[in-house]
Write a protein that holds these residues in place. Structure first.
Motif, PDB file in Angstrom:
ATOM      1  N   UNK A 147       0.793  -1.218   0.000  1.00 58.25           N
ATOM      2  CA  UNK A 147       0.000   0.000   0.000  1.00 58.25           C
ATOM      3  C   UNK A 147       0.823   1.265   0.000  1.00 58.25           C
ATOM      4  N   UNK A 148       2.117   1.125  -0.217  1.00 59.59           N
ATOM      5  CA  UNK A 148       2.997   2.289  -0.187  1.00 59.59           C
ATOM      6  C   UNK A 148       3.939   2.312  -1.372  1.00 59.59           C
ATOM      7  N   UNK A 149       4.693   3.378  -1.456  1.00 61.28           N
ATOM      8  CA  UNK A 149       5.617   3.577  -2.569  1.00 61.28           C
ATOM      9  C   UNK A 149       6.859   4.290  -2.056  1.00 61.28           C
ATOM     10  N   UNK A 150       8.023   3.892  -2.576  1.00 63.16           N
ATOM     11  CA  UNK A 150       9.276   4.568  -2.246  1.00 63.16           C
ATOM     12  C   UNK A 150       9.937   5.007  -3.544  1.00 63.16           C
ATOM     13  N   UNK A 151      10.301   6.286  -3.600  1.00 59.25           N
ATOM     14  CA  UNK A 151      10.961   6.862  -4.767  1.00 59.25           C
ATOM     15  C   UNK A 151      12.391   7.207  -4.369  1.00 59.25           C
ATOM     16  N   UNK A 152      13.367   6.800  -5.188  1.00 57.74           N
ATOM     17  CA  UNK A 152      14.782   6.957  -4.821  1.00 57.74           C
ATOM     18  C   UNK A 152      15.551   7.717  -5.887  1.00 57.74           C
ATOM     19  N   UNK A 153      16.577   8.410  -5.449  1.00 55.31           N
ATOM     20  CA  UNK A 153      17.473   9.132  -6.352  1.00 55.31           C
ATOM     21  C   UNK A 153      18.902   8.915  -5.874  1.00 55.31           C
ATOM     22  N   UNK A 154      19.819   8.439  -6.749  1.00 60.59           N
ATOM     23  CA  UNK A 154      21.203   8.213  -6.307  1.00 60.59           C
ATOM     24  C   UNK A 154      21.859   9.521  -5.877  1.00 60.59           C
ATOM     25  N   UNK A 155      22.750   9.406  -4.898  1.00 60.88           N
ATOM     26  CA  UNK A 155      23.413  10.571  -4.326  1.00 60.88           C
ATOM     27  C   UNK A 155      24.920  10.370  -4.413  1.00 60.88           C
ATOM     28  N   UNK A 156      25.605  11.264  -5.100  1.00 59.40           N
ATOM     29  CA  UNK A 156      27.054  11.169  -5.264  1.00 59.40           C
ATOM     30  C   UNK A 156      27.724  12.240  -4.417  1.00 59.40           C
ATOM     31  N   UNK A 157      28.325  11.832  -3.319  1.00 60.63           N
ATOM     32  CA  UNK A 157      29.018  12.767  -2.432  1.00 60.63           C
ATOM     33  C   UNK A 157      30.510  12.509  -2.487  1.00 60.63           C
ATOM     34  N   UNK A 158      31.279  13.578  -2.689  1.00 59.91           N
ATOM     35  CA  UNK A 158      32.733  13.432  -2.773  1.00 59.91           C
ATOM     36  C   UNK A 158      33.305  12.805  -1.515  1.00 59.91           C
ATOM     37  N   UNK A 159      32.734  13.135  -0.359  1.00 55.85           N
ATOM     38  CA  UNK A 159      33.255  12.620   0.910  1.00 55.85           C
ATOM     39  C   UNK A 159      32.984  11.134   1.075  1.00 55.85           C
ATOM     40  N   UNK A 160      32.115  10.586   0.248  1.00 54.50           N
ATOM     41  CA  UNK A 160      31.747   9.180   0.358  1.00 54.50           C
ATOM     42  C   UNK A 160      32.287   8.349  -0.803  1.00 54.50           C
ATOM     43  N   UNK A 161      33.028   8.988  -1.707  1.00 52.07           N
ATOM     44  CA  UNK A 161      33.422   8.329  -2.950  1.00 52.07           C
ATOM     45  C   UNK A 161      34.377   7.161  -2.736  1.00 52.07           C
TER      46      UNK A 161
END
Length: 199
Positions: A147-161
């Motif tokens: 009954x639900x939905x999740x929408x996602x967008x990739x996140x590119x962070x230099x500190x996490x590369x």
């Protein structure tokens, strides 16, 4: 030194080490096989670990990691710095959209919620830090919700590369209330803002 060992603590840590695996959950029999401990011993250890949120037992009776290891991991400087940067964005997203905003991390074939902000409404997706689920689609770490939905967008962070993981921003809530296109625009704006910040 040998005399400084505390056997009960070492047994509990041995149990936790089993969860350092791509496998999301374990039956009592699987934990017994992996540790070599009797099931009665395991039940006592798991009960103590569950009381402090290091493990949790699912409705199917299988055991998985609880929220405490994730919470402690966030005390590590890189995770703490990430929380300082991202949590205000999640809080703003939840307020603007009226839906649950979260930061997800994909490691191998497991998705975990690193941070979350809940909207001020009773009908919502109650996602909490430390929640995890199997990765079902390489294109998106979205959790399958009844009954639900999740929408996602990739996140590119230099500190996490340099990390061997992928980050995603997500919005989730009741499917009948969500405007997927509008929420995707909100995610795009916030992700671009984070990616444009200096690490």
């Amino acid at each position: 030194m040998a005399q400084d060992r505390v056997e009960a603590v070492e047994r509990a840590l041995t149990v936790l080490d089993v969860f350092d695996s791509a496998q999301e959950s374990f039956s009592l029999a699987e934990l017994a096989q992996a540790t070599g401990y009797y099931k009665s011993t395991l039940l006592r250890l798991l009960a103590s670990l569950e009381r402090f949120h290091y493990t949790e037992r699912g409705e199917d009776g299988r055991w998985m990691l609880g929220s405490a290891p994730v919470r402690l991991a966030q005390r590590h400087p890189p995770s703490r710095d990430l929380a300082v940067r991202v949590q205000p964005v999640l809080t703003a997203l939840a307020r603007q959209c009226g839906e649950t905003a979260s930061l997800l991390e994909v490691v191998g074939d497991t998705v975990s919620c690193k941070l979350a902000a809940l909207p001020d409404t009773s009908l919502r997706h109650d996602l909490v830090t430390g929640s995890h689920w199997p990765l079902n689609d390489d294109a998106s770490p979205a959790q399958q919700l009844n009954g639900g939905l999740m929408i996602c967008r990739p996140l590119a962070l230099a500190s996490h590369s340099a990390h061997h993981s992928r980050l995603w921003l997500a919005l989730s809530g009741p499917s009948g209330r969500l405007d997927a296109e509008q929420l995707a625009e909100h995610l795009e704006i916030m992700a671009a803002r984070l990616e444009g910040e200096a690490p």
